[in-house]
Design an enzyme around this catalytic site. Structure first.
Site, PDB file in Angstrom:
ATOM      1  N   LYS A 142       0.850  -1.191   0.000  1.00 32.15           N
ATOM      2  CA  LYS A 142       0.000   0.000   0.000  1.00 32.15           C
ATOM      3  C   LYS A 142       0.884   1.238   0.000  1.00 32.15           C
ATOM      4  O   LYS A 142       2.063   1.209   0.366  1.00 32.15           O
ATOM      5  CB  LYS A 142      -0.930   0.028   1.214  1.00 32.15           C
ATOM      6  CG  LYS A 142      -0.256   0.024   2.588  1.00 32.15           C
ATOM      7  CD  LYS A 142       0.221   1.389   3.069  1.00 32.15           C
ATOM      8  CE  LYS A 142       0.925   1.288   4.413  1.00 32.15           C
ATOM      9  NZ  LYS A 142       1.685   2.528   4.761  1.00 32.15           N
ATOM     10  N   PRO A 183       9.713  -4.589  -0.113  1.00 31.57           N
ATOM     11  CA  PRO A 183      10.828  -4.349   0.810  1.00 31.57           C
ATOM     12  C   PRO A 183      10.349  -4.205   2.245  1.00 31.57           C
ATOM     13  O   PRO A 183       9.237  -3.732   2.505  1.00 31.57           O
ATOM     14  CB  PRO A 183      11.451  -3.049   0.285  1.00 31.57           C
ATOM     15  CG  PRO A 183      10.397  -2.402  -0.537  1.00 31.57           C
ATOM     16  CD  PRO A 183       9.574  -3.510  -1.114  1.00 31.57           C
ATOM     17  N   VAL A 184      11.202  -4.617   3.164  1.00 34.04           N
ATOM     18  CA  VAL A 184      10.847  -4.669   4.585  1.00 34.04           C
ATOM     19  C   VAL A 184      11.087  -3.301   5.228  1.00 34.04           C
ATOM     20  O   VAL A 184      12.055  -2.603   4.901  1.00 34.04           O
ATOM     21  CB  VAL A 184      11.688  -5.753   5.294  1.00 34.04           C
ATOM     22  CG1 VAL A 184      11.408  -5.784   6.794  1.00 34.04           C
ATOM     23  CG2 VAL A 184      11.416  -7.116   4.669  1.00 34.04           C
ATOM     24  N   ALA A 185      10.201  -2.923   6.157  1.00 32.14           N
ATOM     25  CA  ALA A 185      10.333  -1.674   6.926  1.00 32.14           C
ATOM     26  C   ALA A 185      10.516  -0.481   6.004  1.00 32.14           C
ATOM     27  O   ALA A 185      11.377   0.371   6.217  1.00 32.14           O
ATOM     28  CB  ALA A 185      11.504  -1.781   7.911  1.00 32.14           C
ATOM     29  N   GLY A 238       7.607   1.377   4.730  1.00 33.12           N
ATOM     30  CA  GLY A 238       6.417   2.207   4.673  1.00 33.12           C
ATOM     31  C   GLY A 238       5.369   1.701   3.702  1.00 33.12           C
ATOM     32  O   GLY A 238       4.385   2.399   3.432  1.00 33.12           O
ATOM     33  N   GLY A 280       4.131  -4.190   3.932  1.00 30.45           N
ATOM     34  CA  GLY A 280       4.284  -5.579   3.522  1.00 30.45           C
ATOM     35  C   GLY A 280       3.972  -6.580   4.609  1.00 30.45           C
ATOM     36  O   GLY A 280       3.240  -7.549   4.389  1.00 30.45           O
ATOM     37  N   GLY A 281       4.483  -6.354   5.806  1.00 32.35           N
ATOM     38  CA  GLY A 281       4.212  -7.286   6.895  1.00 32.35           C
ATOM     39  C   GLY A 281       2.742  -7.314   7.278  1.00 32.35           C
ATOM     40  O   GLY A 281       2.183  -8.379   7.551  1.00 32.35           O
ATOM     41  N   SER A 282       2.099  -6.151   7.273  1.00 32.85           N
ATOM     42  CA  SER A 282       0.673  -6.087   7.590  1.00 32.85           C
ATOM     43  C   SER A 282      -0.163  -6.799   6.531  1.00 32.85           C
ATOM     44  O   SER A 282      -1.129  -7.501   6.852  1.00 32.85           O
ATOM     45  CB  SER A 282       0.227  -4.627   7.705  1.00 32.85           C
ATOM     46  OG  SER A 282       0.872  -3.981   8.784  1.00 32.85           O
ATOM     47  N   ASP A 324      -2.336  -1.096  10.481  1.00 38.48           N
ATOM     48  CA  ASP A 324      -2.508  -1.199   9.032  1.00 38.48           C
ATOM     49  C   ASP A 324      -3.178  -2.498   8.604  1.00 38.48           C
ATOM     50  O   ASP A 324      -3.664  -2.595   7.471  1.00 38.48           O
ATOM     51  CB  ASP A 324      -1.144  -1.113   8.318  1.00 38.48           C
ATOM     52  CG  ASP A 324      -0.569   0.283   8.328  1.00 38.48           C
ATOM     53  OD1 ASP A 324      -1.302   1.240   8.636  1.00 38.48           O
ATOM     54  OD2 ASP A 324       0.640   0.420   8.020  1.00 38.48           O
TER      55      ASP A 324
END
Length: 270
Positions: free
Chosen positions: A9, A83-85, A87, A90-92, A125
């Site tokens: 997002k 990509p991680v961390a 913004g 991705g993890g959410s 998120d």
């Protein structure tokens, strides 16, 4: 085994207010899904496990939410592209997708309201990624309302190479330290008013900028033809919106020395 994409997002606007009694910040944000995705696969398993991404915590927690009751347990595999961390959520998104896939494998799936409650427990998120379309997030970001926004434009994402991101907690702490909440009600009203006037892609340029973070790359991307550019979430990724593909591709070529880039577009569905 069931599989599904877990889309990233961007925050087309992020207005942040004061701390709430629960320790979270009051926010008003515009969530827009983009066509850059991880892939999540889930199957029933005797033991709960997550493979493919050693840094995961949220997908495991999502599976723990769904497990139990009918004796269900699950194994998940994550294929990372987001990509991680950065913004981009991705993890959410991975967690929300794991919730949906695991729930569908239960003998008696939980109702949608219960899934949304699990999502709120996992992070601010996560609930967004259970919904379709762009959404207005209010409260702590988990109170959602569907927005009818134009989707016919190109999105260039730039993850700056020379910038090390502070944790999201530190970004919010810096916001508090500089008194960033001052003028929140005015900025909130400006965002809601601007949304009322959005009819075509270029109208998105009138949305207020990100309260948490800014980047000189945004100005460079506007100079390269973007009608809007800003940081997404707590950063450090910068997005730029273009009306035409040839403009976006040219800008991608010019800006590629500054970091990793992805050329993508809005996505509506989960």
């Amino acid at each position: 085994m069931t599989r599904a994409p877990a889309a990233a997002k961007i925050n087309l606007s992020l207005v942040v207010g004061p701390l709430r009694d629960d320790g979270k910040h009051e926010v008003v944000t515009v969530y827009q899904r983009v066509a850059l995705s991880d892939r999540i696969a889930v199957e029933r398993s005797p033991d709960l496990s997550v493979a493919g991404f050693a840094g995961d915590t949220l997908v495991r927690r999502a599976l723990e939410c769904i497990a139990g009751g009918d004796g269900a347990s699950f194994a998940a595999r994550i294929q990372k592209r987001i990509p991680v961390a950065a913004g981009l959520g991705g993890g959410s998104s991975d967690a929300a997708t794991a919730l949906r896939l695991a729930n569908a494998l239960r003998a008696e799936p939980y109702p949608a309201d219960r899934l949304r409650a699990f999502a709120r427990e996992l992070g601010s998120d996560v609930p967004y990624f259970l919904e379709d379309g762009p959404q207005l997030g209010t409260g702590d970001g988990t109170e959602l309302d569907l927005l009818e926004l134009p989707q016919d434009y190109w999105i260039l994402l730039v993850l700056p190479r020379k910038l090390t991101k502070s944790s999201t907690e530190n970004v919010y702490a810096d916001f508090d330290a500089r008194g960033g909440e001052r003028g929140y009600e005015k900025r909130r009203a400006e965002l809601l008013d601007a949304l009322e006037r959005v009819k075509r892609p270029r109208d998105l340029a009138a949305l207020p900028p990100n309260d948490l973070a800014s980047s000189p790359l945004a100005r460079e991307l506007v100079a390269l033809g973007a009608f809007r550019a800003d940081v997404t979430g707590a950063g450090p990724t910068v997005y730029a919106l273009f009306l035409h593909g040839h403009q976006a591709r040219a800008a991608q070529e010019r800006i590629s020395s500054e970091g990793r880039t992805w050329l993508t577009a809005p996505a509506w569905y989960r």
